[in-house]
Design an enzyme around this catalytic site. Structure first.
Site, PDB file in Angstrom:
ATOM      1  N   GLU A 207       0.849  -1.167   0.065  1.00 48.39           N
ATOM      2  CA  GLU A 207      -0.051   0.004   0.027  1.00 48.39           C
ATOM      3  C   GLU A 207       0.917   1.338  -0.055  1.00 48.39           C
ATOM      4  O   GLU A 207       1.434   1.740   1.172  1.00 48.39           O
ATOM      5  CB  GLU A 207      -1.026   0.034   1.122  1.00 48.39           C
ATOM      6  CG  GLU A 207      -2.097  -0.781   1.323  1.00 48.39           C
ATOM      7  CD  GLU A 207      -3.166  -0.761   2.358  1.00 48.39           C
ATOM      8  OE1 GLU A 207      -2.865  -0.034   3.292  1.00 48.39           O
ATOM      9  OE2 GLU A 207      -4.067  -1.529   2.358  1.00 48.39           O
ATOM     10  N   GLU A 305      -6.091  -7.541  -0.884  1.00 49.40           N
ATOM     11  CA  GLU A 305      -6.525  -7.201   0.490  1.00 49.40           C
ATOM     12  C   GLU A 305      -7.749  -6.631   0.527  1.00 49.40           C
ATOM     13  O   GLU A 305      -8.127  -5.595   0.037  1.00 49.40           O
ATOM     14  CB  GLU A 305      -5.352  -6.420   1.317  1.00 49.40           C
ATOM     15  CG  GLU A 305      -5.607  -6.199   2.596  1.00 49.40           C
ATOM     16  CD  GLU A 305      -4.589  -5.390   3.165  1.00 49.40           C
ATOM     17  OE1 GLU A 305      -3.357  -5.585   2.955  1.00 49.40           O
ATOM     18  OE2 GLU A 305      -4.944  -4.446   4.038  1.00 49.40           O
TER      19      GLU A 305
END
Ligand code: MG
Length: 380
Positions: A207, A305
């Site tokens: 991320e 995710e």
């Protein structure tokens, strides 16, 4: 998930001791597969995918893999990308399973990086995918404790291969560009060990952050000037060894700005997908709109995710929003991994505190989120 977790020293010590022996065993195996399983880990190909014109016919997965490795390595289908679609053995499809929690030493989630857990989620959850979320720069991660973190990943990857599952090797960082040299070294090692196995997916940046956190002018700059150059260099290192396995690239704003990535996609390699993360209680139609823009711009997405709760990893399960997202993923053939297969006391955890690190979980070992997610994965 954007939250960083606290360090717990006693657990760290226990695991450091137990994993020293484990590490040496795992490395001697060097990606070897027992190949005993009989079930195919193939993708669900029942999607009604909308697949827009796959102009970039980049699906030439020069399938030199899986022919020379013997054992069970050929029992999953090679993954390729064609336009905005991820293909399994050349057919549109999608796969699903859980993501393990951060691997970091002492955080608590590392105890589930076991071959028994991987076998259990294959047998009992019908999972076709598992994600090894290797912490990098955060406390107890790969940078400070490389041997133990790598050993956890290796145990999970070897178990996934043995169980004919796909496995994501995730460089779980919010600052990967600061550790590019280490990323290249790590993924070079992984590609050498596992590049022949169609099971393995490389996720090179979990991320990335957004403009305000990186000091750049806007999120387009975050993609163009920070993430994309990092990704191209890491991809080149992997491709020097492994010509074809899927590589997934993170996108700005915690892997939400897939629309921005789609304006300037990576063209240096085939079989690239882009990361889309959502948390059902926080992210809804506006994030799906970004995903639709990216698909319209002909890049492939992979939700490495997602959570049933808020972006913090905590809060109440939003079953309705989760259902809307899963329908969207089915429609568009988007594969996904749920955060997280862990027993931390927070909403996103699939397991109740104290659940065994060897699988064999009963219904009471699953949380509300875990029960919902198991049902989704089982029937995917
Ligand atoms: Mg390969």
């Amino acid at each position: 998930m954007q939250q960083v977790n606290t360090f717990s020293a006693p657990l760290a010590l226990i695991y450091r001791l137990s994993l020293i022996a484990l590490a040496s065993l795992a490395f001697s195996a060097c990606g070897g597969s027992s190949g005993e399983g009989s079930n195919s880990g193939g993708a669900n190909s029942s999607t009604s995918s909308s697949s827009s014109s796959s102009s970039s016919s980049s699906s030439s997965s020069s399938s030199s893999s899986s022919s020379s490795t013997g054992g069970g390595a050929a029992l999953v289908k090679p993954i390729s990308v064609s336009g905005n679609q991820i293909l399994f053995g050349g057919a549109v499809g999608s796969i699903a399973g859980p993501s393990l929690f951060w691997s970091n030493t002492g955080w608590g989630g590392e105890k589930y990086y076991t071959k028994e857990v991987v076998a259990w989620i294959k047998q009992n959850w019908n999972a076709t995918l598992v994600r090894a979320a290797m912490g990098v720069d955060a406390n107890g991660g790969y940078i400070s404790d490389p041997a133990n973190n790598k050993a956890r990943v290796v145990e999970v990857v070897d178990a996934a291969i043995a169980n004919n599952m796909y496995v994501i090797i995730d460089w779980h960082s919010h600052h990967a560009e600061d550790y590019q040299t280490e990323a290249i070294d790590f993924f070079t090692e992984m590609a050498n060990a596992y590049g022949e196995y169609d099971n393995v997916i490389y996720e090179i940046y979990n991320e990335p952050l957004n403009a305000s956190e990186t000091g750049l002018s806007n999120n387009t700059a975050v993609w163009n000037d920070l993430i994309k150059p990092y990704a191209e260099d890491v991809i080149a290192a992997i491709r020097a060894i492994d010509p074809d396995n899927l590589i997934i690239v993170g996108t700005p704003s915690w892997s939400q700005d897939v629309d921005i990535a789609s304006n300037n996609p990576i063209t240096s390699s085939i079989n690239i997908a882009y990361t889309l993360h959502f948390y059902a209680a926080s992210h809804k139609a506006s994030l799906r709109s970004k995903a639709s823009t990216a698909l319209d711009n002909n890049i492939a997405l992979f939700a490495t995710e997602w959570g049933t709760v808020t972006y913090t990893g905590d809060g109440d399960v939003d079953a309705s929003s989760t259902d809307t997202w899963m329908s969207f993923f089915k429609t568009h053939g988007i594969s996904h991994a749920n955060w997280a297969l862990n027993d931390k006391s927070e909403g996103a955890s699939a397991l109740a505190p104290g659940a065994s690190a060897s699988g064999n979980w009963s219904a009471s070992d699953l949380t509300e989120s875990g029960t919902l997610v198991k049902g989704i994965i089982e029937s995917w």
